[in-house]
Design an enzyme around this catalytic site. Sequence first.
Site, PDB file in Angstrom:
ATOM      1  N   GLY A 225       0.816  -1.211   0.000  1.00 22.59           N
ATOM      2  CA  GLY A 225       0.000   0.000   0.000  1.00 22.59           C
ATOM      3  C   GLY A 225       0.846   1.255   0.000  1.00 22.59           C
ATOM      4  O   GLY A 225       2.078   1.213   0.036  1.00 22.59           O
TER       5      GLY A 225
ATOM      6  N   GLY B 255       2.647   3.540   1.521  1.00 20.76           N
ATOM      7  CA  GLY B 255       3.258   3.668   2.836  1.00 20.76           C
ATOM      8  C   GLY B 255       3.828   5.032   3.135  1.00 20.76           C
ATOM      9  O   GLY B 255       4.078   5.357   4.293  1.00 20.76           O
TER      10      GLY B 255
ATOM     11  N   LYS C  99       4.331  12.510  -2.004  1.00 22.73           N
ATOM     12  CA  LYS C  99       5.181  11.388  -1.617  1.00 22.73           C
ATOM     13  C   LYS C  99       6.154  11.863  -0.535  1.00 22.73           C
ATOM     14  O   LYS C  99       6.961  12.761  -0.767  1.00 22.73           O
ATOM     15  CB  LYS C  99       5.958  10.850  -2.816  1.00 22.73           C
ATOM     16  CG  LYS C  99       6.842   9.657  -2.471  1.00 22.73           C
ATOM     17  CD  LYS C  99       7.530   9.105  -3.710  1.00 22.73           C
ATOM     18  CE  LYS C  99       8.421   7.927  -3.368  1.00 22.73           C
ATOM     19  NZ  LYS C  99       9.097   7.368  -4.573  1.00 22.73           N
TER      20      LYS C  99
ATOM     21  N   ASP D  39       8.737   5.001   8.031  1.00 22.07           N
ATOM     22  CA  ASP D  39       8.405   6.247   8.712  1.00 22.07           C
ATOM     23  C   ASP D  39       7.504   7.141   7.866  1.00 22.07           C
ATOM     24  O   ASP D  39       7.085   8.212   8.305  1.00 22.07           O
ATOM     25  CB  ASP D  39       9.678   7.009   9.102  1.00 22.07           C
ATOM     26  CG  ASP D  39      10.569   7.369   7.918  1.00 22.07           C
ATOM     27  OD1 ASP D  39      10.100   7.262   6.760  1.00 22.07           O
ATOM     28  OD2 ASP D  39      11.725   7.756   8.136  1.00 22.07           O
ATOM     29  N   GLY D  40       7.201   6.720   6.640  1.00 17.94           N
ATOM     30  CA  GLY D  40       6.306   7.502   5.797  1.00 17.94           C
ATOM     31  C   GLY D  40       6.940   8.729   5.194  1.00 17.94           C
ATOM     32  O   GLY D  40       6.258   9.516   4.534  1.00 17.94           O
TER      33      GLY D  40
ATOM     34  N   ARG E 167      -1.691   0.130  -9.697  1.00 19.09           N
ATOM     35  CA  ARG E 167      -0.589  -0.772 -10.026  1.00 19.09           C
ATOM     36  C   ARG E 167      -1.096  -2.195 -10.194  1.00 19.09           C
ATOM     37  O   ARG E 167      -2.208  -2.518  -9.788  1.00 19.09           O
ATOM     38  CB  ARG E 167       0.445  -0.750  -8.880  1.00 19.09           C
ATOM     39  CG  ARG E 167       0.933   0.649  -8.535  1.00 19.09           C
ATOM     40  CD  ARG E 167       0.971   0.857  -7.009  1.00 19.09           C
ATOM     41  NE  ARG E 167       1.290   2.245  -6.672  1.00 19.09           N
ATOM     42  CZ  ARG E 167       2.522   2.729  -6.641  1.00 19.09           C
ATOM     43  NH1 ARG E 167       3.542   1.939  -6.883  1.00 19.09           N
ATOM     44  NH2 ARG E 167       2.738   3.998  -6.351  1.00 19.09           N
TER      45      ARG E 167
ATOM     46  N   ASP F 259       4.286  -4.297  -7.422  1.00 22.75           N
ATOM     47  CA  ASP F 259       3.637  -3.106  -6.875  1.00 22.75           C
ATOM     48  C   ASP F 259       4.239  -1.822  -7.448  1.00 22.75           C
ATOM     49  O   ASP F 259       3.736  -0.730  -7.163  1.00 22.75           O
ATOM     50  CB  ASP F 259       3.724  -3.095  -5.341  1.00 22.75           C
ATOM     51  CG  ASP F 259       5.150  -3.179  -4.836  1.00 22.75           C
ATOM     52  OD1 ASP F 259       5.775  -4.240  -5.026  1.00 22.75           O
ATOM     53  OD2 ASP F 259       5.646  -2.197  -4.254  1.00 22.75           O
ATOM     54  N   ASN F 260       5.286  -1.946  -8.263  1.00 19.77           N
ATOM     55  CA  ASN F 260       5.881  -0.794  -8.932  1.00 19.77           C
ATOM     56  C   ASN F 260       5.602  -0.803 -10.430  1.00 19.77           C
ATOM     57  O   ASN F 260       6.316  -0.159 -11.196  1.00 19.77           O
ATOM     58  CB  ASN F 260       7.394  -0.764  -8.703  1.00 19.77           C
ATOM     59  CG  ASN F 260       7.767  -0.477  -7.264  1.00 19.77           C
ATOM     60  OD1 ASN F 260       6.979   0.072  -6.504  1.00 19.77           O
ATOM     61  ND2 ASN F 260       8.963  -0.864  -6.872  1.00 19.77           N
TER      62      ASN F 260
END
Length: 543
Positions: A122, A124, A144, A156-157, A214, A288-289
Amino acid sequence: MSSDPTSAVSPAPAPSAPSSPAIAAEPPFSVAPGFAALGERFFTRLQPMPLPAPYLVAVAPAAAELLGWQAGHSGEPASPDKAPPLRDFAEIFIGNRVPDWADPLATVYSGHQFGVWAGQLGDGRAIRIAEAQTANGPWEIQLKGSGKTPYSRMGDGRAVLRSSIREYLCSEAMAALGIPTTRALCIVGSDAPVRRETIETAAVVTRLAPTFIRFGHFEHFAAHDDVAALRQLADFVIDRFMPECRDSAGGETISPYQALLREVSLRTADLMAQWQAVGFCHGVMNTDNMSILGLTIDYGPFGFLDAFDANHICNHSDTQGRYAYSQQPQVGFWNLHCLAQALLPLWIQREDGQAPTEAAKEAAIEAAHAGLDPFRDRYAQRFFQLYRAKLGLASADIDHAADEALLTDLFRLLHTQRVDYTLFWRNLARISSADGSRDAPVRDLFMDRAGWDAWAERYRARLRAENSDDAARAASMLAVNPKYVLRNHLAEVAIQRAKEKDFSEVQRLLAVLSRPFDEQPEAESYAALPPDWASGIEVSCSS
């Protein structure tokens, strides 16, 4: 050569300080629910996490114009009477201030990472704040590095200035090269500390794409046996981006979901061929990319080839070489198989809810293969189309087998000689089809001069076979073989200066990369061989 990264390029005239686009209280676009209309099992609504004292690092004029904003090219906003202060722009695009038109959310997906099922992933460290409806179509606006989400796992996002500059520059550079890609609107920085291998400072890059869906979004719902959500997601993609998938194909009616798989296969094949032709290495081609639209997405440990090495691994974290340059087309095909597996329930599930027969299952698998099969032919077709253009060959029907052998032998020579990939193609454009009198700029790239001479004579004979005109051929080759690409050392110079709060190199480099095929006499140093220290640059999954 110098070992000082900050002295690797000669300074061109410095651009002015970055300025915010003219953002009025009401943006020049309407907003629509877009992905948010799918419902909350697809995402989590949340607010970005604030960062202290934000400052504007850069704004990409071409990306701003996609949203209808005019980015200023002076030290003042483009329309001072309509734009908020520079600080307000930074507050919005670092996530500190959520405008009325925003609907922040993070999406859930799963995926295969380095060939292994990783389960739920997800967004992140990314938060989609809105979908803009513009004259250029829909554009999701995504921050982002805007803080933790429910999908951050152990992360840590956050993003750091270093990685944000790399993504910003490469997104816009790829667009200028004509390669499908997400875009980058701006970078906003903060001195808040973020730990990676060392302590770095935070930044948020604002990304744009028609959709960020994606392969992993489909894998997520397939893994949870949520066929209703899977169908809803597929219908969303088809209806908004690929409506032709609802039509009959080749006189034979097929499922729209099979047509979706075929369309994504074709787009992915085109993208892989374009990456190979320009010498781009993605570095982390996890499912996922992979964009469902066939866009280049998630710029992390990427790199453009300097010396040609077919087995080049740009990602220091890729210890097994799964994502080496030569493996990218095959990995793209492998990822499509994962997508096909995820989509299978859409044409295998019976409407009456009963379990499908074994015959139905076998037919569904055959249908999936039918959706994947076009990849190989499309990739080969696009690959040779691009390389014929790079070689300046106008005719494709003289002798395909001989052309293939000519190209294969060229790759072998470039690989064994470790010839600079970008400089080779650029200099090749200017040789004579009659003799070797103008060979020096390209010949000097080879240690094995005899090897070059032998190949060059074969190439000249091929040009003469189609009565090639040198001037016309040179013009066509220079239009497809870039002079400027985002070499890692160029990005590193911009990053090092930005760490000292000097963002002029980011702007200058973006301006050069925005015209990759043009002669730019004031920017010759950006097209030179990389300095010795460049070979020591390492990029990893934290990049």
